[in-house]
Motif scaffolding. Sequence first.
Motif, PDB file in Angstrom:
ATOM      1  N   PHE A   1       0.842  -1.191   0.000  1.00  0.00           N
ATOM      2  CA  PHE A   1       0.000   0.000   0.000  1.00  0.00           C
ATOM      3  C   PHE A   1       0.882   1.247   0.000  1.00  0.00           C
ATOM      4  CE2 PHE A   1      -3.596  -2.583   0.761  1.00  0.00           C
ATOM      5  CZ  PHE A   1      -3.242  -3.517   1.711  1.00  0.00           C
ATOM      6  N   GLU A   2       0.558   2.170  -0.869  1.00  0.00           N
ATOM      7  CA  GLU A   2       1.320   3.406  -0.924  1.00  0.00           C
ATOM      8  C   GLU A   2       0.377   4.598  -0.815  1.00  0.00           C
ATOM      9  OE1 GLU A   2       4.111   3.692  -4.054  1.00  0.00           O
ATOM     10  OE2 GLU A   2       4.768   1.625  -3.897  1.00  0.00           O
ATOM     11  N   ALA A   3       0.800   5.613  -0.087  1.00  0.00           N
ATOM     12  CA  ALA A   3      -0.030   6.803   0.112  1.00  0.00           C
ATOM     13  C   ALA A   3       0.250   7.812  -1.000  1.00  0.00           C
ATOM     14  CB  ALA A   3       0.278   7.427   1.464  1.00  0.00           C
ATOM     15  N   ASP A   4      -0.787   8.590  -1.367  1.00  0.00           N
ATOM     16  CA  ASP A   4      -0.539   9.641  -2.334  1.00  0.00           C
ATOM     17  C   ASP A   4       0.131  10.816  -1.627  1.00  0.00           C
ATOM     18  OD1 ASP A   4      -2.484  11.398  -1.184  1.00  0.00           O
ATOM     19  OD2 ASP A   4      -4.062  10.456  -2.359  1.00  0.00           O
ATOM     20  N   ARG A   5       0.615  11.735  -2.451  1.00  0.00           N
ATOM     21  CA  ARG A   5       1.448  12.816  -1.921  1.00  0.00           C
ATOM     22  C   ARG A   5       0.687  13.676  -0.910  1.00  0.00           C
ATOM     23  NH1 ARG A   5       6.102  14.636  -4.026  1.00  0.00           N
ATOM     24  NH2 ARG A   5       6.823  16.695  -3.441  1.00  0.00           N
ATOM     25  N   GLN A   6      -0.561  14.011  -1.217  1.00  0.00           N
ATOM     26  CA  GLN A   6      -1.341  14.861  -0.308  1.00  0.00           C
ATOM     27  C   GLN A   6      -1.596  14.152   1.015  1.00  0.00           C
ATOM     28  OE1 GLN A   6      -4.918  16.461  -1.982  1.00  0.00           O
ATOM     29  NE2 GLN A   6      -5.638  17.303  -0.036  1.00  0.00           N
ATOM     30  N   GLU A   7      -1.912  12.860   0.960  1.00  0.00           N
ATOM     31  CA  GLU A   7      -2.157  12.104   2.190  1.00  0.00           C
ATOM     32  C   GLU A   7      -0.902  12.060   3.054  1.00  0.00           C
ATOM     33  OE1 GLU A   7      -3.305   7.562   3.672  1.00  0.00           O
ATOM     34  OE2 GLU A   7      -3.309   8.072   1.537  1.00  0.00           O
ATOM     35  N   ARG A   8       0.240  11.834   2.431  1.00  0.00           N
ATOM     36  CA  ARG A   8       1.506  11.805   3.168  1.00  0.00           C
ATOM     37  C   ARG A   8       1.755  13.135   3.870  1.00  0.00           C
ATOM     38  NH1 ARG A   8       4.038   9.407  -1.628  1.00  0.00           N
ATOM     39  NH2 ARG A   8       5.023  11.415  -1.962  1.00  0.00           N
ATOM     40  N   GLN A   9       1.527  14.220   3.137  1.00  0.00           N
ATOM     41  CA  GLN A   9       1.827  15.536   3.695  1.00  0.00           C
ATOM     42  C   GLN A   9       0.890  15.884   4.845  1.00  0.00           C
ATOM     43  OE1 GLN A   9       4.650  17.220   2.699  1.00  0.00           O
ATOM     44  NE2 GLN A   9       4.113  18.165   4.646  1.00  0.00           N
ATOM     45  N   GLU A  10      -0.386  15.554   4.695  1.00  0.00           N
ATOM     46  CA  GLU A  10      -1.344  15.844   5.766  1.00  0.00           C
ATOM     47  C   GLU A  10      -1.006  15.059   7.027  1.00  0.00           C
ATOM     48  OE1 GLU A  10      -5.084  14.916   3.996  1.00  0.00           O
ATOM     49  OE2 GLU A  10      -5.229  16.838   2.916  1.00  0.00           O
ATOM     50  N   LEU A  11      -0.648  13.805   6.853  1.00  0.00           N
ATOM     51  CA  LEU A  11      -0.298  12.975   8.000  1.00  0.00           C
ATOM     52  C   LEU A  11       0.975  13.492   8.670  1.00  0.00           C
ATOM     53  CD1 LEU A  11      -1.357  10.420   9.423  1.00  0.00           C
ATOM     54  CD2 LEU A  11       0.200   9.088   8.027  1.00  0.00           C
ATOM     55  N   ALA A  12       1.941  13.896   7.851  1.00  0.00           N
ATOM     56  CA  ALA A  12       3.197  14.424   8.401  1.00  0.00           C
ATOM     57  C   ALA A  12       2.955  15.712   9.182  1.00  0.00           C
ATOM     58  CB  ALA A  12       4.194  14.676   7.274  1.00  0.00           C
ATOM     59  N   THR A  13       2.070  16.573   8.687  1.00  0.00           N
ATOM     60  CA  THR A  13       1.762  17.818   9.402  1.00  0.00           C
ATOM     61  C   THR A  13       1.192  17.509  10.781  1.00  0.00           C
ATOM     62  OG1 THR A  13       1.357  19.019   7.339  1.00  0.00           O
ATOM     63  CG2 THR A  13       0.370  19.930   9.347  1.00  0.00           C
ATOM     64  N   ARG A  14       0.288  16.554  10.855  1.00  0.00           N
ATOM     65  CA  ARG A  14      -0.292  16.162  12.141  1.00  0.00           C
ATOM     66  C   ARG A  14       0.768  15.550  13.052  1.00  0.00           C
ATOM     67  NH1 ARG A  14      -4.637  12.318   9.971  1.00  0.00           N
ATOM     68  NH2 ARG A  14      -4.996  11.834  12.174  1.00  0.00           N
ATOM     69  N   PHE A  15       1.667  14.766  12.455  1.00  0.00           N
ATOM     70  CA  PHE A  15       2.735  14.128  13.242  1.00  0.00           C
ATOM     71  C   PHE A  15       3.638  15.181  13.869  1.00  0.00           C
ATOM     72  CE2 PHE A  15       7.180  12.750  13.362  1.00  0.00           C
ATOM     73  CZ  PHE A  15       7.102  11.617  14.147  1.00  0.00           C
ATOM     74  N   PHE A  16       4.079  16.151  13.089  1.00  0.00           N
ATOM     75  CA  PHE A  16       5.013  17.146  13.621  1.00  0.00           C
ATOM     76  C   PHE A  16       4.327  18.107  14.589  1.00  0.00           C
ATOM     77  CE2 PHE A  16       7.590  15.834   9.874  1.00  0.00           C
ATOM     78  CZ  PHE A  16       8.701  15.403  10.593  1.00  0.00           C
ATOM     79  N   ASP A  17       3.040  18.346  14.394  1.00  0.00           N
ATOM     80  CA  ASP A  17       2.300  19.135  15.386  1.00  0.00           C
ATOM     81  C   ASP A  17       2.260  18.399  16.727  1.00  0.00           C
ATOM     82  OD1 ASP A  17       1.805  21.207  13.664  1.00  0.00           O
ATOM     83  OD2 ASP A  17      -0.233  20.566  13.150  1.00  0.00           O
TER      84      ASP A  17
END
Length: 308
Positions: free
Chosen positions: A163-179
């Motif tokens: 399973f691979e995430a699309d670019r937008q999904e990756r970025q949204e998840l990363a933003t939540r992670f770093f917050d």
Amino acid sequence: MSKVEEFEELRPLLFSIAYRILGSVAEAEDAVQETWLRYDASSTRPVSTKAFLSTTVTRISIDVLRSARVRREEYVGPWFPEPLLSDPYQDPARSAELADSVSMAALLLLERLSPLERSVFVLREVFAFGFDEVAAAVGRSEAACRQLLVRARRHMEAGRPRFEADRQERQELATRFFDALKNGDVGGLRNLLAADVSMVGDGGGKAPQLARAVMGAEQVARLLGTVFPLMSRIDVTFEPHEVNGQPGAIFRDRDGKVLHTLALDVLDGRIQTIRGVINPDKLRHIGPVADAWAIDREVKRARRQTRR
């Protein structure tokens, strides 16, 4: 067009080929520089400058990789590629392939290949060179290159996630992670991590690093949610930044010097792997490097004070 102009126009492509073969920014830059020296010393102009330079940088990179593999076998702890903050070569028609091929996960899969397999795979699969061009670059027949590519594909496909995430999904998840990381929110971090997440660091014996990989959402979330608030107390900061085409961040000390990078692998809506590069030798191309040992001592001191 002068020799210099021709070379500079192709420099981004040459670096991108060399980096994918070598996994090292410094070694890729050296390979590109050696390619220029050979081109400049040539008394005749090639029919195709792109073919000549691509062949030259590929052969130099193969030679460097063969010697580097011995050093990597003796490397202290896990070996990761040098973090790449931006790929200088852009091709809108192949943007997905280019981004995927430079990820930490893909480069680690490429480490399983022989130097010839790796070079053939990079030239053909990533940059869409014709088999005649690939054969000329690696000094093998087209038939041999087709066989090398079959073996390389088999190794690469066997290690790719389902399973691979699309670019937008990756970025949204990363933003939540770093917050969540900034706020020391253990629960928030836990909810973003895959159950079998792993966190691994590459210090190369030259910087403090995890004794072994930290496994599992609970363990990783608690470690991150505990350590980063301590780092914040001694003015360590981070800036989210794409690392090897994936969501990540650059961590800096109070003077703005580079402490380490983090890169996140996102699969099936969760963070699957967190890779940190803290080996100072792999960070110098980003900027002045922090004293990781001094930071480690300060973090331990802050932890002792917290426990009092």
